[in-house]
Design an enzyme around this catalytic site. Structure first.
Site, PDB file in Angstrom:
ATOM      1  N   VAL A   7       0.765  -1.173   0.172  1.00 47.13           N
ATOM      2  CA  VAL A   7      -0.111  -0.097   0.258  1.00 47.13           C
ATOM      3  C   VAL A   7       0.682   1.385   0.304  1.00 47.13           C
ATOM      4  O   VAL A   7       1.973   0.764   0.574  1.00 47.13           O
ATOM      5  CB  VAL A   7      -0.732  -0.007   1.096  1.00 47.13           C
ATOM      6  CG1 VAL A   7      -1.568   1.108   1.189  1.00 47.13           C
ATOM      7  CG2 VAL A   7      -1.684  -1.030   1.562  1.00 47.13           C
ATOM      8  N   CYS A   8       0.493   2.196  -0.333  1.00 50.89           N
ATOM      9  CA  CYS A   8       1.119   3.283  -0.438  1.00 50.89           C
ATOM     10  C   CYS A   8      -0.506   4.805  -0.749  1.00 50.89           C
ATOM     11  O   CYS A   8      -0.739   3.863  -1.288  1.00 50.89           O
ATOM     12  CB  CYS A   8       2.071   3.925  -1.869  1.00 50.89           C
ATOM     13  SG  CYS A   8       1.340   3.629  -3.818  1.00 50.89           S
ATOM     14  N   ALA A   9       0.230   5.861  -1.545  1.00 52.97           N
ATOM     15  CA  ALA A   9      -0.534   6.986  -0.892  1.00 52.97           C
ATOM     16  C   ALA A   9      -1.135   7.050  -2.609  1.00 52.97           C
ATOM     17  O   ALA A   9      -2.557   6.910  -2.006  1.00 52.97           O
ATOM     18  CB  ALA A   9       0.390   8.210  -1.134  1.00 52.97           C
ATOM     19  N   MET A  31      -4.315   4.676  -0.942  1.00 57.22           N
ATOM     20  CA  MET A  31      -4.845   5.128   0.180  1.00 57.22           C
ATOM     21  C   MET A  31      -5.925   5.742  -0.196  1.00 57.22           C
ATOM     22  O   MET A  31      -6.525   6.750   0.168  1.00 57.22           O
ATOM     23  CB  MET A  31      -3.957   5.521   1.283  1.00 57.22           C
ATOM     24  CG  MET A  31      -3.373   4.785   1.760  1.00 57.22           C
ATOM     25  SD  MET A  31      -3.811   3.616   3.331  1.00 57.22           S
ATOM     26  CE  MET A  31      -4.400   4.103   4.388  1.00 57.22           C
TER      27      MET A  31
END
Length: 382
Positions: A76-78, A105
Site C-alpha cells: 500500500v502507498c498513497a 490510500m
C-alpha cells in the site's frame, strides 16, 4: 482481481471484503512513517508493517524478511505507483502472489460499502454506508419508491447507483450537523436529484446557499408508506446538532454519540461554550428516549466498533452501560474529559467547514487532499 505473473491489483472494494468478512491479510505500507502512524488500514485479522518506499529502492530484502508466508500480502502507498513498484520487486524476488492497492490510500479513503441494517414499516428498509477508510457512516432510508440520504459523503454517485438498483427516487438529503471532518455531498446530491436538502438552522448561520431548516417539530416523510423522520435537537458537537428518530426504532445520532465514545465539542473553537450542551444532550435528553432504540452514529473510530457484516450500531441502553463517555458522574470531570487531552483535530477541518458552508469551492484533487486521514470527531479516538 487483475493478475499478471504473480502480481495482482486489489481494488478498494475487494479490500473492504477482507475487513468486513474478517479475513486474514498482511499489509506492507510503504508510505512515510508519519503518514502510517497517523492513518492506516485496520481490521480484526489484518496485520501491517511500515517500511518506507525509499528504504526499499536498493532491494526488498528487508521486507521479505518480515512478510509471512501463510497469508495474502498487500502493498500500500498513497496513490498506487510506489506500491506497484515494490510489489513487482517482491514478485521478482520469488514471493508470489503479491497484491498492490489500486488507487492507493486515496481510493481506500473514498470507498463506501453499503450494509443493510434492517426492515422498516410497510416494506421499507434502512441501509448504512460504511466508509472504512475514513470512519464515516451515512444512511439511506427507503420507503415505497422514495429514499432519504443522511450525512451524505461527497461520492454522490454511489448513492445514485444504489437508489437506481432499488428503483427508488431520492427525495431528501439530510445533514445532522455542519460537518468538519469530511465534505458533505448532501447539497450536490439534492441538486442532482431534485431533492430537498435539510440542514439544522443553528448550524447554518453562515451558509450561503438555500436549504430546508432541520428543526425539532418538522416531520420528514419518505414514501407513500409514510416512514417518518423526527428531528431531535441534540447540541454539543455543534450548536445545531440534530439527531433523527426513524420509524420509532432507530436513533441516527450524528456526531453526538458513537458506539465507543462521544462527540467532541471543540471543532468550531467553542468547546467551553458547548460542553454543557453536550452533557445535557447525553445525560438528560437521550436518557429520556426509549432505551431500546438502536443507535446509528455518523462515525466510528475503531475497527472494534464494526459488528456482524460491518454494521456499526448498538442499543441505547447498552451504551449507557458500556460507553465511557456516558459514565462520568461528576460534571467537572466530564468537562475536563471532553475539553482537555483530545485527539488531534481532523485534517483541514476549518477549510472543510468553510466548504460545507458554500464559502469555498475546492476542485476534486483539493477535496481528496482535504479529506485524507481519519475523522477524529470523537473524544476518545486515537
Amino acid at each position: 482481481m487483475e493478475v499478471s505473473n504473480g502480481l495482482h491489483a486489489m481494488t478498494a472494494e475487494e479490500l473492504a471484503r477482507f475487513v468486513l468478512d474478517q479475513q486474514e491479510l498482511f499489509i506492507l505500507d510503504v508510505r512515510n512513517e508519519e503518514d502510517y502512524r497517523n492513518w492506516r488500514i485496520e481490521g480484526e485479522r489484518i496485520k501491517s508493517i511500515n517500511l518506507p518506499y525509499f528504504t526499499l529502492l536498493e532491494g526488498v530484502e528487508p521486507a521479505l524478511a518480515r512478510i509471512p508466508a501463510d497469508r495474502p500480502v498487500l502493498v500500500v502507498c498513497a496513490k498506487e505507483g510506489s506500491s506497484k513498484f515494490v510489489a513487482e520487486r517482491l514478485v521478482e524476488a520469488g514471493r508470489s502472489p503479491v497484491y498492490y492497492l489500486e488507487g492507493g490510500m486515496k481510493s481506500w479513503s473514498e470507498h463506501l460499502a453499503p450494509v443493510k441494517i434492517g426492515e422498516l414499516a410497510d416494506g421499507g428498509a434502512l441501509y448504512q454506508f460504511v466508509r472504512l477508510g475514513k470512519g464515516c457512516l451515512s444512511y439511506m432510508i427507503v420507503s415505497g419508491e422514495e429514499a432519504a440520504i443522511v450525512d451524505t459523503a461527497r461520492m454522490t454517485d454511489v448513492y445514485e447507483r444504489f437508489a437506481a438498483e432499488l428503483g427508488v427516487k431520492i427525495k431528501h438529503t439530510i445533514d445532522t450537523h455542519l460537518h468538519a471532518d469530511h465534505l458533505s455531498g448532501g447539497r450536490k446530491l439534492a441538486d442532482r436529484s431534485g431533492a430537498a436538502y435539510w440542514l439544522p438552522l443553528k448550524d447554518a448561520t453562515e451558509v450561503i446557499f438555500h436549504y430546508d431548516s432541520l428543526e425539532e417539530g418538522r416531520e420528514i416523510v419518505v414514501g407513500d408508506t409514510a416512514i417518518r423522520i423526527h428531528p431531535i435537537h441534540s447540541p454539543g458537537h455543534t450548536i445545531g446538532s440534530t439527531s433523527l428518530l426513524v420509524d420509532e426504532r432507530y436513533l441516527l445520532s450524528g456526531d453526538i454519540l458513537f458506539v465507543e465514545s462521544i462527540g467532541r465539542p471543540d471543532l468550531a473553537g467553542l468547546a467551553e461554550d458547548w460542553v454543557g450542551d453536550l452533557r445535557e444532550t447525553l445525560y438528560e435528553r437521550y436518557r429520556g428516549l426509549p432505551q431500546d432504540l438502536i443507535v446509528l452514529p455518523a462515525h466510528f473510530g475503531q475497527v472494534s466498533e464494526l459488528g456482524e457484516g460491518g454494521k456499526v450500531m448498538a442499543r441505547l441502553s447498552d451504551l449507557y452501560r458500556s460507553n465511557p463517555g456516558l459514565n462520568i458522574a461528576d460534571e467537572e470531570a466530564f468537562r475536563r474529559e471532553v475539553t482537555e487531552n483530545l485527539p488531534p483535530q481532523p485534517n483541514a477541518y476549518q477549510a472543510i467547514r468553510q466548504a460545507n458552508m458554500g464559502k469555498q469551492t475546492p476542485d476534486e484533487d483539493e477535496q481528496r487532499e482535504m479529506e485524507i486521514g481519519p475523522n477524529r470527531c470523537a473524544v476518545h479516538d486515537q
